[in-house]
Design a protein around this motif. Structure first.
Motif, PDB file in Angstrom:
ATOM      1  N   PRO A 166       0.817  -1.230   0.000  1.00 15.78           N
ATOM      2  CA  PRO A 166       0.000   0.000   0.000  1.00 15.78           C
ATOM      3  C   PRO A 166       0.848   1.277   0.000  1.00 15.78           C
ATOM      4  O   PRO A 166       0.488   2.254  -0.657  1.00 15.78           O
ATOM      5  N   CYS A 167       1.982   1.254   0.727  1.00 18.51           N
ATOM      6  CA  CYS A 167       2.870   2.426   0.708  1.00 18.51           C
ATOM      7  C   CYS A 167       3.396   2.670  -0.699  1.00 18.51           C
ATOM      8  O   CYS A 167       3.424   3.813  -1.174  1.00 18.51           O
ATOM      9  N   ALA A 168       3.797   1.602  -1.383  1.00 16.85           N
ATOM     10  CA  ALA A 168       4.312   1.733  -2.752  1.00 16.85           C
ATOM     11  C   ALA A 168       3.229   2.266  -3.691  1.00 16.85           C
ATOM     12  O   ALA A 168       3.514   3.105  -4.564  1.00 16.85           O
ATOM     13  N   VAL A 169       2.008   1.813  -3.516  1.00 14.46           N
ATOM     14  CA  VAL A 169       0.902   2.305  -4.346  1.00 14.46           C
ATOM     15  C   VAL A 169       0.700   3.801  -4.118  1.00 14.46           C
ATOM     16  O   VAL A 169       0.569   4.579  -5.077  1.00 14.46           O
ATOM     17  N   LEU A 170       0.680   4.209  -2.857  1.00 14.76           N
ATOM     18  CA  LEU A 170       0.491   5.638  -2.560  1.00 14.76           C
ATOM     19  C   LEU A 170       1.621   6.485  -3.128  1.00 14.76           C
ATOM     20  O   LEU A 170       1.385   7.561  -3.693  1.00 14.76           O
ATOM     21  N   LEU A 171       2.852   6.016  -2.990  1.00 11.56           N
ATOM     22  CA  LEU A 171       3.986   6.771  -3.530  1.00 11.56           C
ATOM     23  C   LEU A 171       3.959   6.813  -5.048  1.00 11.56           C
ATOM     24  O   LEU A 171       4.333   7.829  -5.649  1.00 11.56           O
ATOM     25  N   THR A 172       3.513   5.744  -5.680  1.00 11.89           N
ATOM     26  CA  THR A 172       3.381   5.728  -7.134  1.00 11.89           C
ATOM     27  C   THR A 172       2.307   6.713  -7.588  1.00 11.89           C
ATOM     28  O   THR A 172       2.506   7.466  -8.548  1.00 11.89           O
ATOM     29  N   LEU A 173       1.183   6.707  -6.894  1.00 10.15           N
ATOM     30  CA  LEU A 173       0.115   7.660  -7.227  1.00 10.15           C
ATOM     31  C   LEU A 173       0.606   9.094  -7.059  1.00 10.15           C
ATOM     32  O   LEU A 173       0.309   9.961  -7.882  1.00 10.15           O
ATOM     33  N   GLN A 174       1.358   9.338  -5.998  1.00  6.89           N
ATOM     34  CA  GLN A 174       1.906  10.685  -5.785  1.00  6.89           C
ATOM     35  C   GLN A 174       2.835  11.069  -6.933  1.00  6.89           C
ATOM     36  O   GLN A 174       2.806  12.191  -7.414  1.00  6.89           O
ATOM     37  N   ARG A 175       3.637  10.122  -7.361  1.00  6.67           N
ATOM     38  CA  ARG A 175       4.590  10.403  -8.438  1.00  6.67           C
ATOM     39  C   ARG A 175       3.874  10.766  -9.743  1.00  6.67           C
ATOM     40  O   ARG A 175       4.274  11.679 -10.443  1.00  6.67           O
ATOM     41  N   PHE A 176       2.799  10.043 -10.046  1.00  7.79           N
ATOM     42  CA  PHE A 176       2.107  10.268 -11.310  1.00  7.79           C
ATOM     43  C   PHE A 176       1.102  11.412 -11.258  1.00  7.79           C
ATOM     44  O   PHE A 176       0.881  12.086 -12.244  1.00  7.79           O
ATOM     45  N   PHE A 177       0.485  11.609 -10.129  1.00 11.71           N
ATOM     46  CA  PHE A 177      -0.576  12.609 -10.041  1.00 11.71           C
ATOM     47  C   PHE A 177      -0.220  13.796  -9.174  1.00 11.71           C
ATOM     48  O   PHE A 177      -1.027  14.716  -9.002  1.00 11.71           O
ATOM     49  N   GLY A 178       0.952  13.798  -8.575  1.00 14.07           N
ATOM     50  CA  GLY A 178       1.326  14.863  -7.664  1.00 14.07           C
ATOM     51  C   GLY A 178       0.625  14.692  -6.349  1.00 14.07           C
ATOM     52  O   GLY A 178      -0.052  13.702  -6.105  1.00 14.07           O
ATOM     53  N   SER A 179       0.803  15.627  -5.466  1.00 12.62           N
ATOM     54  CA  SER A 179       0.155  15.545  -4.163  1.00 12.62           C
ATOM     55  C   SER A 179      -0.341  16.931  -3.779  1.00 12.62           C
ATOM     56  O   SER A 179       0.199  17.934  -4.208  1.00 12.62           O
ATOM     57  N   PRO A 180      -1.370  16.964  -2.958  1.00 17.25           N
ATOM     58  CA  PRO A 180      -1.844  18.268  -2.481  1.00 17.25           C
ATOM     59  C   PRO A 180      -0.735  19.030  -1.783  1.00 17.25           C
ATOM     60  O   PRO A 180      -0.655  20.241  -1.852  1.00 17.25           O
TER      61      PRO A 180
END
Length: 182
Positions: A163-177
Motif C-alpha cells: 500500500p505504501c508503494a501504491v500511494l507513492l506511485t500515485l503521488q509520483r504520477f498525479f502529484g500531491s496536495p
C-alpha cells in the motif's frame, strides 16, 4: 507488534506524502524514527513492568496522547534549534503525529498481543481492529529468526509495503496536495 521494518516503511511514506520536496529527507527519516519510537516501552520487560499496565507494552507510549506529545516536543525543539528554513510547523507537526500514531494503528492490525491503548491514560482499554492481517512480530531481536521472520515480513510486504508503494506511485504520477503550493 508489527516489525520495525513495517513501522519505518510507513513513517517514511508519510514523510514523502506530506513533505514531498526531497530537501525534507531528514524529516522523512525523523518520521520513520517516530513511527517505531512507541516500542521504547519494551524496555519495561527488562524492568518487570506488567504487559497490561499503563507503562506496559502497547500502553501509554502507543496512545494518541503520546503521539501528540512527541510531535509537539519535536516541533518545539526543532523551532528552537532551527537555523535553516524547514517545513511549515503545522505540517511538520501533522507528519510527526501521524507517524507516531501509525505505530499503534499497525499494531492494532496484528494477530497477537493485548491490543493497543489508543486513549491511554484516560481510558486504559486496549483495542484491535476488526481486520488483523499483519502477523505479529516477536519481541526482541533474538526471537526474530527462522520461519517466523519470513511470515512477518511477508504479511508486512502485502499489508504495509505494497500500500505504501501504491500511494507513492500515485503521488509520483498525479502529484500531491502537499506539492501543489510549491
Amino acid at each position: 507488534m508489527a516489525s520495525i521494518f513495517g513501522h519505518v516503511a510507513l513513517g517514511v511514506t508519510l514523510g514523502k506524502l506530506l513533505l514531498p520536496d526531497p530537501r525534507y529527507l531528514r524529516y522523512w527519516l525523523l518520521a520513520a524514527a517516530c513511527a517505531f519510537l512507541p516500542d521504547i516501552d519494551v524496555l519495561g520487560f527488562k524492568l518487570h513492568v506488567p504487559y497490561a499496565s499503563l507503562w506496559g507494552h502497547r500502553g501509554l507510549t502507543h496512545s494518541l496522547l503520546a503521539a501528540a506529545v512527541v510531535a509537539s516536543g519535536a516541533v518545539g525543539i526543532g523551532h528552537l534549534a532551527r537555523r535553516r528554513a524547514g517545513p511549515p510547523p503545522g505540517r511538520l507537526w501533522l507528519l510527526l503525529f501521524l507517524a507516531t500514531a501509525s505505530h499503534g494503528v499497525l499494531d492494532a492490525m496484528t494477530t497477537g498481543g493485548l491490543g493497543v491503548a489508543f486513549f491511554s491514560p484516560f481510558w486504559p482499554e486496549r483495542y484491535f481492529f476488526g481486520f488483523c492481517p499483519i502477523e505479529v512480530s516477536p519481541i526482541g531481536v533474538r526471537n526474530f529468526v527462522g520461519s517466523t521472520v519470513w511470515r512477518v515480513l511477508q504479511s508486512e510486504a502485502i499489508w504495509v509495503v505494497l500500500p505504501c508503494a501504491v500511494l507513492l506511485t500515485l503521488q509520483r504520477f498525479f502529484g500531491s496536495p502537499a506539492s501543489a503550493g510549491r
